[in-house]
Design a protein around this motif. Structure first.
Motif, PDB file in Angstrom:
ATOM      1  N   GLN A  49       0.834  -1.206   0.000  1.00  0.00           N
ATOM      2  CA  GLN A  49       0.000   0.000   0.000  1.00  0.00           C
ATOM      3  C   GLN A  49       0.873   1.263   0.000  1.00  0.00           C
ATOM      4  O   GLN A  49       0.618   2.202  -0.761  1.00  0.00           O
ATOM      5  CB  GLN A  49      -0.851  -0.025   1.257  1.00  0.00           C
ATOM      6  CG  GLN A  49      -2.237   0.530   1.103  1.00  0.00           C
ATOM      7  CD  GLN A  49      -3.053   0.250   2.363  1.00  0.00           C
ATOM      8  OE1 GLN A  49      -2.517   0.212   3.478  1.00  0.00           O
ATOM      9  NE2 GLN A  49      -4.343   0.050   2.186  1.00  0.00           N
ATOM     10  N   LYS A  50       1.881   1.269   0.828  1.00  0.00           N
ATOM     11  CA  LYS A  50       2.736   2.463   0.949  1.00  0.00           C
ATOM     12  C   LYS A  50       3.569   2.672  -0.313  1.00  0.00           C
ATOM     13  O   LYS A  50       3.755   3.804  -0.764  1.00  0.00           O
ATOM     14  CB  LYS A  50       3.623   2.355   2.188  1.00  0.00           C
ATOM     15  CG  LYS A  50       2.801   2.512   3.461  1.00  0.00           C
ATOM     16  CD  LYS A  50       3.641   2.701   4.677  1.00  0.00           C
ATOM     17  CE  LYS A  50       2.870   3.170   5.905  1.00  0.00           C
ATOM     18  NZ  LYS A  50       1.499   2.797   6.055  1.00  0.00           N
ATOM     19  N   LEU A  51       4.068   1.593  -0.908  1.00  0.00           N
ATOM     20  CA  LEU A  51       4.844   1.727  -2.146  1.00  0.00           C
ATOM     21  C   LEU A  51       3.946   2.204  -3.287  1.00  0.00           C
ATOM     22  O   LEU A  51       4.341   3.069  -4.082  1.00  0.00           O
ATOM     23  CB  LEU A  51       5.495   0.383  -2.510  1.00  0.00           C
ATOM     24  CG  LEU A  51       6.671  -0.037  -1.625  1.00  0.00           C
ATOM     25  CD1 LEU A  51       7.066  -1.493  -1.917  1.00  0.00           C
ATOM     26  CD2 LEU A  51       7.876   0.881  -1.823  1.00  0.00           C
ATOM     27  N   ALA A  53       1.332   4.028  -3.052  1.00  0.00           N
ATOM     28  CA  ALA A  53       0.854   5.398  -2.831  1.00  0.00           C
ATOM     29  C   ALA A  53       1.893   6.438  -3.244  1.00  0.00           C
ATOM     30  O   ALA A  53       1.546   7.603  -3.455  1.00  0.00           O
ATOM     31  CB  ALA A  53       0.483   5.583  -1.361  1.00  0.00           C
ATOM     32  N   GLN A  54       3.168   6.035  -3.333  1.00  0.00           N
ATOM     33  CA  GLN A  54       4.220   6.998  -3.689  1.00  0.00           C
ATOM     34  C   GLN A  54       5.121   6.423  -4.788  1.00  0.00           C
ATOM     35  O   GLN A  54       6.290   6.102  -4.533  1.00  0.00           O
ATOM     36  CB  GLN A  54       5.056   7.362  -2.454  1.00  0.00           C
ATOM     37  CG  GLN A  54       4.316   8.293  -1.507  1.00  0.00           C
ATOM     38  CD  GLN A  54       5.144   8.593  -0.261  1.00  0.00           C
ATOM     39  OE1 GLN A  54       5.022   7.904   0.752  1.00  0.00           O
ATOM     40  NE2 GLN A  54       5.994   9.603  -0.332  1.00  0.00           N
ATOM     41  N   PRO A  55       4.572   6.281  -6.005  1.00  0.00           N
ATOM     42  CA  PRO A  55       5.384   5.696  -7.066  1.00  0.00           C
ATOM     43  C   PRO A  55       6.638   6.542  -7.329  1.00  0.00           C
ATOM     44  O   PRO A  55       6.562   7.762  -7.295  1.00  0.00           O
ATOM     45  CB  PRO A  55       4.457   5.701  -8.294  1.00  0.00           C
ATOM     46  CG  PRO A  55       3.169   6.280  -7.876  1.00  0.00           C
ATOM     47  CD  PRO A  55       3.255   6.700  -6.442  1.00  0.00           C
ATOM     48  N   ASP A  57       9.174   6.818  -5.438  1.00  0.00           N
ATOM     49  CA  ASP A  57       9.898   7.107  -4.197  1.00  0.00           C
ATOM     50  C   ASP A  57       9.946   5.821  -3.376  1.00  0.00           C
ATOM     51  O   ASP A  57       8.920   5.217  -3.109  1.00  0.00           O
ATOM     52  CB  ASP A  57       9.169   8.207  -3.404  1.00  0.00           C
ATOM     53  CG  ASP A  57       9.897   8.539  -2.100  1.00  0.00           C
ATOM     54  OD1 ASP A  57      11.036   8.064  -1.910  1.00  0.00           O
ATOM     55  OD2 ASP A  57       9.321   9.264  -1.269  1.00  0.00           O
ATOM     56  N   ALA A  60      10.744   7.100   1.447  1.00  0.00           N
ATOM     57  CA  ALA A  60       9.667   7.514   2.358  1.00  0.00           C
ATOM     58  C   ALA A  60       8.706   6.367   2.670  1.00  0.00           C
ATOM     59  O   ALA A  60       8.368   6.137   3.843  1.00  0.00           O
ATOM     60  CB  ALA A  60       8.926   8.722   1.791  1.00  0.00           C
ATOM     61  N   PRO A  61       8.261   5.600   1.655  1.00  0.00           N
ATOM     62  CA  PRO A  61       7.370   4.475   1.979  1.00  0.00           C
ATOM     63  C   PRO A  61       8.029   3.443   2.886  1.00  0.00           C
ATOM     64  O   PRO A  61       7.381   2.930   3.809  1.00  0.00           O
ATOM     65  CB  PRO A  61       7.062   3.859   0.604  1.00  0.00           C
ATOM     66  CG  PRO A  61       7.288   4.949  -0.366  1.00  0.00           C
ATOM     67  CD  PRO A  61       8.381   5.803   0.208  1.00  0.00           C
ATOM     68  N   TYR A  65       6.651   2.470   6.523  1.00  0.00           N
ATOM     69  CA  TYR A  65       6.330   1.058   6.767  1.00  0.00           C
ATOM     70  C   TYR A  65       7.077   0.546   7.997  1.00  0.00           C
ATOM     71  O   TYR A  65       6.488  -0.081   8.884  1.00  0.00           O
ATOM     72  CB  TYR A  65       6.689   0.239   5.523  1.00  0.00           C
ATOM     73  CG  TYR A  65       6.872  -1.229   5.804  1.00  0.00           C
ATOM     74  CD1 TYR A  65       5.774  -2.061   6.039  1.00  0.00           C
ATOM     75  CD2 TYR A  65       8.152  -1.805   5.876  1.00  0.00           C
ATOM     76  CE1 TYR A  65       5.951  -3.402   6.335  1.00  0.00           C
ATOM     77  CE2 TYR A  65       8.333  -3.136   6.155  1.00  0.00           C
ATOM     78  CZ  TYR A  65       7.231  -3.938   6.388  1.00  0.00           C
ATOM     79  OH  TYR A  65       7.410  -5.270   6.697  1.00  0.00           O
TER      80      TYR A  65
END
Ligand SMILES: Cc1cc2nc3c(=O)[nH]c(=O)nc-3n(C[C@H](O)[C@H](O)[C@H](O)COP(=O)(O)OP(=O)(O)OC[C@H]3O[C@@H](n4cnc5c(N)ncnc54)[C@H](O)[C@@H]3O)c2cc1C
Length: 112
Positions: A49-51, A53-55, A57, A60-61, A65
């Motif tokens: 989900q975190k990866l 949400a920020q393609p 980058d 930060a993910p 996480y």
């Protein structure tokens, strides 16, 4: 047949490493307490989900996480250490029976 129980210390963490992280037992191996597979699946879902949400980058993910991972797995590992102690303390197995009886008497877990 005796089986060894392997575990990482509760609160185990690591310094961020660019482009690399851990999940599941590799991140928080603990004594069996009914949580390991649940945590592994949650880790995978949250990381994805975190990866997503920020393609583009990765840093930060991964940091977000790992921050959430350390908090929830630390709490679960502390609980698992407690259950492991109940399995082998001087009053075992009565201490473990009291633990489960207490959970039954407390009723269903609250909705989250
Ligand atoms: C006795 C016992 C009871 C448990 N009961 C529960 C329970 O009731 N509820 C619960 O939620 N959890 C339970 N667990 C914990 C749960 O099984 C683990 O937390 C979960 O399987 C971890 O998943 P994972 O994908 O991180 O690791 P694993 O399931 O261990 O998967 C890792 C995979 O990587 C493979 N592998 C290893 N090295 C390599 C390599 N070099 N190359 C390629 N592949 C490799 C392994 O063969 C394995 O298939 C229990 C564990 C034990 C031991």
């Amino acid at each position: 047949m005796p089986r060894p129980v392997h575990l990482l210390p509760a609160g185990h963490r690591w310094q961020p490493v660019a482009g690399v992280t851990l999940l599941g037992d590799a991140a928080h191996l603990m004594a069996p307490a009914g949580e390991g597979a649940n945590l592994a699946m949650l880790d995978g879902a949250e990381l994805a989900q975190k990866l997503a949400a920020q393609p583009g980058d990765m840093a930060a993910p991964l940091l977000a996480y790992e921050t959430a991972l350390f908090a929830r797995s630390g709490a679960a590992a502390a609980q698992s250490e407690r259950i492991l102690r109940l399995c082998f303390d001087d009053d075992a197995p009565h201490s473990l029976v009291r633990f489960f009886t207490g959970m039954r008497d407390a009723g269903p877990a609250p909705e989250v």
